[in-house]
Design an enzyme around this catalytic site. Structure first.
Site, PDB file in Angstrom:
ATOM      1  CG  ASP A  12      72.995-132.316 -40.629  1.00 29.93           C
ATOM      2  OD1 ASP A  12      74.014-131.946 -41.247  1.00 29.93           O
ATOM      3  OD2 ASP A  12      72.939-133.403 -40.019  1.00 29.93           O
ATOM      4  NE  ARG A  16      74.881-134.991 -44.955  1.00 25.22           N
ATOM      5  CZ  ARG A  16      74.299-135.365 -43.821  1.00 25.22           C
ATOM      6  NH1 ARG A  16      73.806-136.584 -43.702  1.00 25.22           N
ATOM      7  NH2 ARG A  16      74.202-134.530 -42.808  1.00 25.22           N
ATOM      8  NE  ARG A  25      81.376-129.943 -46.987  1.00 27.59           N
ATOM      9  CZ  ARG A  25      80.523-130.699 -46.273  1.00 27.59           C
ATOM     10  NH1 ARG A  25      80.043-131.816 -46.788  1.00 27.59           N
ATOM     11  NH2 ARG A  25      80.153-130.328 -45.064  1.00 27.59           N
ATOM     12  CG  HIS A  29      78.019-124.224 -46.197  1.00 33.83           C
ATOM     13  ND1 HIS A  29      77.380-125.050 -45.293  1.00 33.83           N
ATOM     14  CD2 HIS A  29      79.256-124.764 -46.390  1.00 33.83           C
ATOM     15  CE1 HIS A  29      78.189-126.038 -44.952  1.00 33.83           C
ATOM     16  NE2 HIS A  29      79.327-125.896 -45.610  1.00 33.83           N
ATOM     17  CD  GLU A  59      81.772-129.908 -31.219  1.00 34.08           C
ATOM     18  OE1 GLU A  59      80.868-129.169 -31.698  1.00 34.08           O
ATOM     19  OE2 GLU A  59      81.937-130.080 -29.987  1.00 34.08           O
ATOM     20  CD1 TRP A  61      85.870-123.662 -33.886  1.00 31.69           C
ATOM     21  CD2 TRP A  61      86.673-122.420 -35.550  1.00 31.69           C
ATOM     22  NE1 TRP A  61      85.411-122.377 -33.698  1.00 31.69           N
ATOM     23  CE2 TRP A  61      85.893-121.587 -34.696  1.00 31.69           C
ATOM     24  CE3 TRP A  61      87.286-121.848 -36.675  1.00 31.69           C
ATOM     25  CZ2 TRP A  61      85.717-120.226 -34.939  1.00 31.69           C
ATOM     26  CZ3 TRP A  61      87.111-120.488 -36.912  1.00 31.69           C
ATOM     27  CH2 TRP A  61      86.341-119.696 -36.058  1.00 31.69           C
ATOM     28  CG  LEU A 123      61.570-114.868 -35.025  1.00 35.42           C
ATOM     29  CD1 LEU A 123      60.624-115.919 -34.463  1.00 35.42           C
ATOM     30  CD2 LEU A 123      62.119-115.320 -36.374  1.00 35.42           C
TER      31      LEU A 123
END
Length: 235
Positions: A12, A16, A25, A29, A59, A61, A123
């Site tokens: 998250d 921001r 934004r 990402h 959500e 989308w 991993l």
């Protein structure tokens, strides 16, 4: 230090973080994707065997179309990068979520990535894409209902293990520790069935700034929990 076998992370704060720097934004990402690569390596060095990250929810989308398009483009590029990273680090990669809504070329890259890394013994890295916990449970119930309708099982034969084996995470141990960045304190429809006995750790650090040191802090906090009762350990 007791290292959790399976760590799940809600990534998250990318947007921001970028906004605070006066950047779009999508820049957040991109930087967040780079952080994923670093944390995969650091997690395995620490002795974590399974790492699951929440990359794109059902959500998501609903976000502005240009942001969704940018995320899908980033995902395409990440699949290529992840293939190289997996080969370098002997990483086994698996994508969880409902893949049918994804574009065909993305589904093809996911399939190639999973096939190419299936036998790797490093991993175990799970990426949740177009994933929602309720949707996952709905799909699992449908699979079981189809077996019942076909006469393969009776209703009284349905067990918790059967439900677990019908989920996207079948064969993967449940998370010991959930980390959520950027100070949000909710699970946002992530691994609803699997998090039943998981310890939660919330940090104000935005995902692009999450580092090895922050991962260590989370594991140290996990070590102060009493796993028998879900409380802080007595000193």
């Amino acid at each position: 230090m007791n290292i959790p076998n399976h760590v799940a992370i809600i990534l998250d704060g990318n947007g921001r973080w970028a906004k605070a720097k006066g950047m779009p934004r999508n820049y957040g990402h991109v930087q967040g994707a780079k952080t994923v690569e670093k944390i995969c390596e650091e997690a395995y060095r620490m002795g974590i065997q399974y790492l699951t990250v929440y990359a794109f929810s059902t959500e998501n989308w609903n976000r502005p179309q240009d942001e969704v398009d940018a995320l899908m483009s980033l995902l395409r590029n990440y699949m290529k990068t992840c293939l190289k990273t997996a080969a370098k680090n002997n990483m086994c990669v698996r994508v969880i979520g409902e893949k049918s809504r994804l574009d065909e070329d993305i589904r093809k890259r996911i399939d190639e990535l999973e096939r190419a890394t299936a036998d790797n013994t490093g991993l175990h890295f799970q990426i949740a894409i177009n994933y929602g916990g309720r949707d996952e449970i709905r799909r699992a119930v449908q699979r079981i209902a189809q077996k019942a309708a076909a006469g393969e099982i009776r209703a009284d034969q349905i067990t918790e293990d059967m439900i677990s084996e019908s989920l996207d995470t079948a064969g993967i141990p449940e998370p010991d520790l959930l980390i959520r960045t950027c100070n949000e304190q909710r699970i946002s429809n992530f691994l609803l069935w699997q998090l039943a006995y998981t310890e939660f750790y919330f940090t104000p650090v935005a995902w692009p700034d999450f580092s090895k040191e922050e991962l260590v802090k989370a594991v140290e906090a996990y070590n102060h929990r009493d796993r028998r009762y879900g409380l802080l350990k007595e000193e």
